[in-house]
Motif scaffolding. Structure first.
Motif, PDB file in Angstrom:
ATOM      1  N   LEU A 152     -11.788   4.022 -16.808  1.00  0.00           N
ATOM      2  CA  LEU A 152     -13.038   5.378 -16.080  1.00  0.00           C
ATOM      3  C   LEU A 152     -13.982   4.742 -15.385  1.00  0.00           C
ATOM      4  N   ALA A 153     -14.351   3.753 -15.827  1.00  0.00           N
ATOM      5  CA  ALA A 153     -15.337   3.043 -14.827  1.00  0.00           C
ATOM      6  C   ALA A 153     -14.932   2.519 -13.530  1.00  0.00           C
ATOM      7  N   PHE A 154     -13.746   2.286 -13.625  1.00  0.00           N
ATOM      8  CA  PHE A 154     -12.697   1.847 -12.547  1.00  0.00           C
ATOM      9  C   PHE A 154     -12.775   2.806 -11.479  1.00  0.00           C
ATOM     10  N   VAL A 155     -12.451   4.118 -11.895  1.00  0.00           N
ATOM     11  CA  VAL A 155     -11.970   5.262 -11.085  1.00  0.00           C
ATOM     12  C   VAL A 155     -13.468   5.975 -10.772  1.00  0.00           C
ATOM     13  N   GLY A 156     -14.455   5.767 -11.431  1.00  0.00           N
ATOM     14  CA  GLY A 156     -15.921   6.276 -11.198  1.00  0.00           C
ATOM     15  C   GLY A 156     -16.182   7.545 -12.121  1.00  0.00           C
ATOM     16  N   LEU A 157     -15.384   7.819 -13.251  1.00  0.00           N
ATOM     17  CA  LEU A 157     -15.653   8.430 -14.076  1.00  0.00           C
ATOM     18  C   LEU A 157     -16.181   8.372 -15.703  1.00  0.00           C
ATOM     19  N   ALA A 158     -16.787   7.273 -15.764  1.00  0.00           N
ATOM     20  CA  ALA A 158     -17.125   6.683 -16.879  1.00  0.00           C
ATOM     21  C   ALA A 158     -18.278   7.695 -17.468  1.00  0.00           C
ATOM     22  N   HIS A 159     -19.424   8.261 -16.390  1.00  0.00           N
ATOM     23  CA  HIS A 159     -20.294   9.223 -17.048  1.00  0.00           C
ATOM     24  C   HIS A 159     -19.871  10.541 -17.467  1.00  0.00           C
ATOM     25  N   LEU A 168     -13.596  19.449 -14.926  1.00  0.00           N
ATOM     26  CA  LEU A 168     -13.677  18.396 -13.586  1.00  0.00           C
ATOM     27  C   LEU A 168     -13.570  19.038 -12.352  1.00  0.00           C
ATOM     28  N   PRO A 169     -14.349  18.748 -11.185  1.00  0.00           N
ATOM     29  CA  PRO A 169     -13.782  19.213  -9.982  1.00  0.00           C
ATOM     30  C   PRO A 169     -12.481  18.744  -9.682  1.00  0.00           C
ATOM     31  N   TYR A 170     -11.561  19.046  -8.749  1.00  0.00           N
ATOM     32  CA  TYR A 170     -10.315  19.013  -8.166  1.00  0.00           C
ATOM     33  C   TYR A 170     -10.164  17.102  -7.980  1.00  0.00           C
ATOM     34  N   GLY A 171     -11.089  16.901  -7.077  1.00  0.00           N
ATOM     35  CA  GLY A 171     -11.043  15.470  -6.796  1.00  0.00           C
ATOM     36  C   GLY A 171     -11.025  14.435  -7.956  1.00  0.00           C
ATOM     37  N   GLU A 172     -12.041  14.981  -8.961  1.00  0.00           N
ATOM     38  CA  GLU A 172     -11.801  14.104  -9.983  1.00  0.00           C
ATOM     39  C   GLU A 172     -10.795  14.331 -11.161  1.00  0.00           C
ATOM     40  N   GLN A 173     -10.223  15.365 -11.067  1.00  0.00           N
ATOM     41  CA  GLN A 173      -9.072  15.434 -11.929  1.00  0.00           C
ATOM     42  C   GLN A 173      -7.769  14.666 -11.220  1.00  0.00           C
ATOM     43  N   ARG A 174      -7.891  14.415 -10.139  1.00  0.00           N
ATOM     44  CA  ARG A 174      -6.887  13.304  -9.457  1.00  0.00           C
ATOM     45  C   ARG A 174      -7.170  11.962  -9.983  1.00  0.00           C
ATOM     46  N   LYS A 175      -8.461  11.792  -9.864  1.00  0.00           N
ATOM     47  CA  LYS A 175      -8.857  10.244 -10.432  1.00  0.00           C
ATOM     48  C   LYS A 175      -8.484  10.163 -11.831  1.00  0.00           C
ATOM     49  N   LEU A 176      -8.481  11.351 -12.677  1.00  0.00           N
ATOM     50  CA  LEU A 176      -8.469  11.104 -14.087  1.00  0.00           C
ATOM     51  C   LEU A 176      -6.935  10.729 -14.380  1.00  0.00           C
ATOM     52  N   GLU A 177      -6.062  11.573 -13.538  1.00  0.00           N
ATOM     53  CA  GLU A 177      -4.475  11.449 -13.873  1.00  0.00           C
ATOM     54  C   GLU A 177      -4.233   9.910 -13.347  1.00  0.00           C
ATOM     55  N   ILE A 178      -4.843   9.555 -12.154  1.00  0.00           N
ATOM     56  CA  ILE A 178      -4.533   8.017 -12.022  1.00  0.00           C
ATOM     57  C   ILE A 178      -5.115   6.947 -13.277  1.00  0.00           C
ATOM     58  N   ALA A 179      -6.202   7.165 -13.799  1.00  0.00           N
ATOM     59  CA  ALA A 179      -6.665   6.496 -14.971  1.00  0.00           C
ATOM     60  C   ALA A 179      -5.659   6.707 -15.993  1.00  0.00           C
ATOM     61  N   ARG A 180      -5.282   7.771 -16.302  1.00  0.00           N
ATOM     62  CA  ARG A 180      -4.287   8.045 -17.592  1.00  0.00           C
ATOM     63  C   ARG A 180      -3.092   7.301 -17.219  1.00  0.00           C
ATOM     64  N   ALA A 181      -2.592   7.186 -15.982  1.00  0.00           N
ATOM     65  CA  ALA A 181      -1.454   6.383 -15.642  1.00  0.00           C
ATOM     66  C   ALA A 181      -1.495   5.189 -15.625  1.00  0.00           C
ATOM     67  N   THR A 206      -9.975   8.172  -2.084  1.00  0.00           N
ATOM     68  CA  THR A 206      -8.801   7.928  -2.805  1.00  0.00           C
ATOM     69  C   THR A 206      -7.943   6.778  -2.123  1.00  0.00           C
ATOM     70  N   GLU A 207      -8.291   6.445  -0.869  1.00  0.00           N
ATOM     71  CA  GLU A 207      -7.621   5.369  -0.144  1.00  0.00           C
ATOM     72  C   GLU A 207      -8.111   4.068  -0.823  1.00  0.00           C
ATOM     73  N   GLU A 208      -9.428   3.835  -0.893  1.00  0.00           N
ATOM     74  CA  GLU A 208     -10.133   2.791  -1.521  1.00  0.00           C
ATOM     75  C   GLU A 208      -9.684   2.586  -2.722  1.00  0.00           C
ATOM     76  N   LEU A 209      -9.453   3.417  -3.562  1.00  0.00           N
ATOM     77  CA  LEU A 209      -9.033   3.229  -4.916  1.00  0.00           C
ATOM     78  C   LEU A 209      -7.443   2.641  -4.998  1.00  0.00           C
ATOM     79  N   VAL A 210      -6.763   3.294  -3.971  1.00  0.00           N
ATOM     80  CA  VAL A 210      -5.434   2.579  -4.170  1.00  0.00           C
ATOM     81  C   VAL A 210      -5.451   1.324  -3.839  1.00  0.00           C
ATOM     82  N   PHE A 211      -6.453   0.836  -2.807  1.00  0.00           N
ATOM     83  CA  PHE A 211      -6.281  -0.567  -2.324  1.00  0.00           C
ATOM     84  C   PHE A 211      -6.839  -1.325  -3.530  1.00  0.00           C
ATOM     85  N   ALA A 212      -7.726  -0.751  -4.339  1.00  0.00           N
ATOM     86  CA  ALA A 212      -8.276  -1.431  -5.661  1.00  0.00           C
ATOM     87  C   ALA A 212      -7.131  -1.717  -6.517  1.00  0.00           C
TER      88      ALA A 212
END
Length: 303
Positions: A152-159, A168-181, A206-212
């Motif tokens: 969650l910290a990695f995708v920016g959702l720890a808080h 969650l807002p739409y963009g953060e739901q996308r991040k959460l789905e990635i974190a779950r994967a 999202t581009e920066e997250l995929v690179f990470a």
């Protein structure tokens, strides 16, 4: 991430990459309709590979064949040299995780709980351990919570760990789905239109997250309609048209190919693959799908 990212040097001194995904001759038929025909695709360690094509080209169907949601009519899919079992949760356990074009979260569970669901393929505690709740169970639970917090910290959702996923807002739901994967510790992550519906700032994040994620040692295969996103992101891009791979290469090669341009403009070109109409492909994919009972990356049915 617990991913093998080792490489070996060739005689010329150039590091060689391990082939993570090797799809050979993948074909998927729905009755008399061929939605995917003879597609070959490889993804190597340390790579981000894009999969593009017009609507109805068979991209999501191909993803479903890679992840055990569909059993290919012909061909085979190998992960790190081994043929994948035709069951989605076993594919996840082998090391492949995915997200979906339409977000599939447990909306009434918290952000943290959603990520914990993705951890269950990597926990060794069995039924009786869960019932008896001995020391081993509590250690495993604590380790899973710690790892989920890291993701969650990695995708920016720890808080927002204690927030309900539906809030969650739409963009953060996308991040959460990635974190779950990512919670299943994959060696290969499949992303199905991760920037759909996002504004430019969210797309850039999202581009920066995929690179990470790639920098963590995880290979990535991504479907996307945002061409700027794909060509900025990917080492290689493959193009599907009417279920067949039209071309594969670097961004400059694919962007400059006249057949790709024609396919996106809806213009016919010489030896265009496939004979089915777009509407037939879309109808077959929709008919083959079913509503999932478990939206986690381990046991889902795609549309």
């Amino acid at each position: 991430m617990t991913t093998d990212t080792s490489t070996t040097d060739t005689p010329g001194g150039t590091p060689s990459r391990e082939t993570v995904l090797d799809a050979r001759g993948v074909t998927m038929r729905f009755g008399g309709l061929t939605a995917v025909r003879g597609v070959d695709l490889t993804v190597n360690s340390g790579e981000i590979v894009g999969l593009i094509g017009p609507n109805g080209a068979g991209k999501t169907t191909f993803f479903n064949c890679l992840t055990g949601l569909y059993v290919p009519t012909e061909g085979e899919v190998r992960y790190r040299g081994r043929v994948l079992p035709p069951t989605s949760f076993k594919v996840t356990a082998a090391g492949i995780a995915r997200t979906f074009q339409n977000i599939r979260l447990f909306s009434n569970m918290t952000v943290l709980e959603n990520v914990l669901v993705g951890r269950h393929t990597r926990t060794k505690e069995g039924f009786w351990s869960a019932v008896l709740r001995g020391p081993g169970f509590h250690r495993a639970e604590a380790a899973s919570r710690e790892r989920a917090g890291e993701l969650l910290a990695f995708v920016g959702l720890a808080h927002k760990a204690d927030h309900l996923a539906r809030n969650l807002p739409y963009g953060e739901q996308r991040k959460l789905e990635i974190a779950r994967a990512l919670a299943s510790e994959p060696g290969l992550l499949l992303l199905d239109e991760p920037t759909a519906g996002m504004n430019p700032q969210e797309t850039r994040a999202t581009e920066e997250l995929v690179f990470a994620i790639r920098d963590q040692g995880i290979a990535v295969l991504v479907i996307e309609h945002d061409m700027r996103f794909i060509f900025n992101l990917c080492d290689r891009v493959a193009v599907l048209v009417q279920g067949e791979k039209l071309i594969e290469g670097d961004s400059a090669t694919v962007q400059g190919d006249e057949r790709v341009i024609a396919a996106y403009l809806g213009e016919p070109f010489e030896n265009a693959p496939g004979a089915e109409e777009l509407a037939e492909v879309e109808a077959a994919e929709a008919h083959a799908g079913a509503t999932p009972t478990d939206p986690a990356a381990t046991k889902e049915n795609d549309r």
